[in-house]
Design an enzyme around this catalytic site. Structure first.
Site, mmCIF file in Angstrom:
data_model
loop_
_atom_site.group_PDB
_atom_site.id
_atom_site.type_symbol
_atom_site.label_atom_id
_atom_site.label_comp_id
_atom_site.label_asym_id
_atom_site.label_seq_id
_atom_site.Cartn_x
_atom_site.Cartn_y
_atom_site.Cartn_z
ATOM 1 N N THR A 37 -15.325 21.492 -10.600
ATOM 2 C CA THR A 37 -16.655 20.592 -10.165
ATOM 3 C C THR A 37 -17.150 20.852 -9.174
ATOM 4 O O THR A 37 -16.467 21.100 -8.112
ATOM 5 C CB THR A 37 -15.774 19.611 -11.016
ATOM 6 N N GLY A 39 -18.378 20.239 -5.691
ATOM 7 C CA GLY A 39 -18.234 21.372 -4.688
ATOM 8 C C GLY A 39 -17.465 22.559 -4.352
ATOM 9 O O GLY A 39 -17.740 23.375 -4.407
ATOM 10 N N ASP A 128 -10.869 7.073 -4.577
ATOM 11 C CA ASP A 128 -10.645 8.029 -6.221
ATOM 12 C C ASP A 128 -10.249 8.378 -7.165
ATOM 13 O O ASP A 128 -9.535 6.497 -7.343
ATOM 14 C CB ASP A 128 -10.104 9.283 -5.373
ATOM 15 N N LYS A 140 2.719 13.324 -14.844
ATOM 16 C CA LYS A 140 3.754 12.749 -16.135
ATOM 17 C C LYS A 140 3.747 13.657 -17.287
ATOM 18 O O LYS A 140 5.119 13.652 -17.577
ATOM 19 C CB LYS A 140 2.949 11.742 -16.979
ATOM 20 N N ARG A 213 19.252 14.281 13.801
ATOM 21 C CA ARG A 213 19.971 14.881 13.505
ATOM 22 C C ARG A 213 21.094 13.767 13.075
ATOM 23 O O ARG A 213 21.969 15.638 12.367
ATOM 24 C CB ARG A 213 20.474 15.119 15.509
ATOM 25 N N HIS A 270 20.544 1.082 25.267
ATOM 26 C CA HIS A 270 20.573 0.133 24.347
ATOM 27 C C HIS A 270 19.839 -0.677 23.789
ATOM 28 O O HIS A 270 20.145 -1.981 24.090
ATOM 29 C CB HIS A 270 21.944 -0.100 24.148
ATOM 30 N N ARG A 504 10.092 -20.286 22.151
ATOM 31 C CA ARG A 504 11.323 -19.293 22.314
ATOM 32 C C ARG A 504 10.728 -18.026 21.964
ATOM 33 O O ARG A 504 10.180 -17.350 20.973
ATOM 34 C CB ARG A 504 11.713 -20.115 21.411
#
Length: 508
Positions: A37, A39, A128, A140, A213, A270, A504
């Site tokens: 279709t 382009g 789309d 599917k 890792r 940490h 807090r």
């Protein structure tokens, strides 16, 4: 029945044509009939390859400005027909519908259009409809059709049809079906997140995945989903680990509090700051940050809010550290820091970070807004007779920023915009304070006239009493305990100042 199928026809309609040419040429050499279709059709014709316009198949032109091109029974019938179903095959013959064995379709760049700041109508046009429908239909029916749903899959697909001489296995088609539904679900999630204003639902999707890792420990698998190149330019060193990434995340969020301030340097271990200082020069900020806890700094993550110069780099180079992060580096500094082969050197780019956080919990997900509130003079109230001095106020808000990014329960001790010590992750606020005091004394800091920040209220006056005996004269805390007055009274009786922020900053 064989599960390996040789393709005789293909529907190709894509937005991204980079990398498409060798696929088209290979399909043509294999004698595959190509339908296309717009382009893409023009692109194929320009290659000198025969292509059948979809309009010739459907007897309908592209209408509504291209919104409707492929949504037709003669297209979807050819994709969805079951090749081992006599009724399906009979209907294909009756309605002159060709079988379509390959579907190569990608989607309009919705996310890129949103990110570009385009007006809403342009964004809506990048939702789309035909492409997503074709992808779902072909995926599917993977028993008979192979679906290529992204230009990132072009190379793998080309390799498959080249090696198989145009044939694909059931396993390959099923694998591409999974990729297709990953593409479609990510796309729909992006659209939902753009449009959603009121629907309470959790939708997150990442296409970019990196195998690490390992996870927190060597016996755990670990992955990162996201695009680190959007946030960092990696200049040197080994790959970031799971634990590196957690520390880098903590470092980036902490340093954002000081983004536009005077030269500031932080060292994290940490997920907590073990050193942080703000000075007239970056070198001195680093030296004083390191002094906060030179033991914990070993193997830590270092981050600066300014360009790292050669003098600062020379000091950093003396320390074994995992990661260095800065907005930029001088040429001399970079050469010095590259002297350790595994040291990870990152440039942090100036992009907006997500405004939400989530983590798995039990059999679901916890989701929250980020804690983007920063304590400042506009939100504070002085609760004591004695008010903090201007210098103490600066230190109090400096300490509060660190406290906000330190694991609860936490107490932070600061003097002259230098982190002296913090008590982190304790089950008791008294334990957190005593840990901080012990740590400060271990590294020979004089806590006289230091300030104290707490991430939550004091239910009893014990913490202010312990702090006063250690030399602290000014305190910042959110307030909110029914026994707030006990701490206020102690401060008034001992010439301490205390300010409440009303916010807090728990961090679990």
């Amino acid at each position: 029945m064989t599960t390996t199928k040789k393709a005789a026809s293909a529907l190709i309609s894509v937005f991204h044509k980079d990398g498409l040419e060798p696929i088209v040429k290979k399909l043509n050499s294999l004698g595959v009939t190509i339908y296309s279709t717009g382009g893409t059709e023009s692109f194929i014709k320009d290659l000198g390859i025969d292509v059948i316009p979809v309009e010739d198949l459907t007897s309908y032109p592209s209408i509504l400005g291209g919104r409707v091109k492929t949504l037709h029974p003669k297209v979807f019938g050819g994709i969805l027909s079951r090749r081992d179903n006599e009724s399906d095959i009979s209907q294909l013959k009756e309605y002159k519908i060709p079988e379509l064995d390959i579907v190569i379709v990608d989607l309009y760049p919705f996310e890129k259009t949103v990110a570009s700041g385009a007006p809403e109508q342009d964004i809506i046009e990048k939702i789309d409809i035909g492409g997503i429908s074709l992808i779902r239909a072909a995926a599917k029916n993977f028993k008979d059709v192979i679906c290529v749903s992204s230009m990132s899959q072009y190379d793998e697909f080309l390799e498959i049809i080249t090696e198989g001489n145009g044939a694909t296995t059931l396993e390959q088609r099923k694998n591409f079906a999974a990729k297709s539904f990953a593409v479609s679900s990510h796309y729909d999630s992006a659209i939902f997140k753009y449009l959603n204003k009121n629907e309470l639902a959790f939708r997150e999707s990442f296409n970019d995945a990196s195998a690490l890792r390992y996870g927190e420990n060597p016996h755990q698998k670990g992955y990162f989903f996201g695009n680190l190149e959007e946030l960092f330019e990696k200049l040197h060193g080994k790959e970031l680990s799971y634990n590196n990434l957690l520390d880098v995340d903590a470092a980036v969020n902490l340093m954002n509090e000081f983004k536009n301030d005077a030269p500031t340097f932080a060292i994290l271990k940490h997920n907590n700051a073990c050193g942080l200082a703000q000075r007239a020069t970056l070198k001195q900020a680093y030296v004083d940050a390191l002094a906060g806890d030179p033991t914990s700094a070993f193997g830590g993550v270092l981050i600066s809010n300014k360009e790292i110069d050669a003098d600062t780099a020379a000091e950093i180079h003396k320390l074994f550290c995992e990661v260095v992060i800065a907005p930029s580096y001088s040429v001399e500094a970079l050469e010095l820091l590259k002297g350790k082969k595994n040291r990870i050197i990152l440039i942090q780019k100036d992009i907006e970070l997500p405004n939400h956080q989530y983590r798995t919990a039990l059999n679901g997900v916890l989701f929250q807004e980020k804690d983007n509130k920063t304590d400042n003079a506009n939100v504070m109230t002085t609760e004591t007779v004695t008010a903090p001095s201007d210098n103490e106020l600066e230190d109090l808000f400096f300490a509060s920023k660190i406290c906000k990014h330190t694991k609860s329960n936490t107490i932070v001790l600061v003097k002259n915009k230098q982190l002296y010590a913090s008590g982190t992750g304790q089950t008791s606020r008294v334990d957190a304070l005593e840990q901080a005091i012990a740590k400060a004394k271990h590294f020979n800091f004089d806590l006289t006239d230091a300030v104290m920040a707490s991430d939550a209220f004091f239910p009893f006056p014990d913490c202010v009493e312990i702090a006063k005996k250690a030399g602290v004269n000014a305190v910042i805390q959110p307030g909110g305990s029914i026994k707030d007055q006990l701490s206020i009274d102690y401060c008034n009786n001992n010439k301490m100042s205390m300010i409440f922020t009303g916010t807090r900053h728990f961090k679990h």
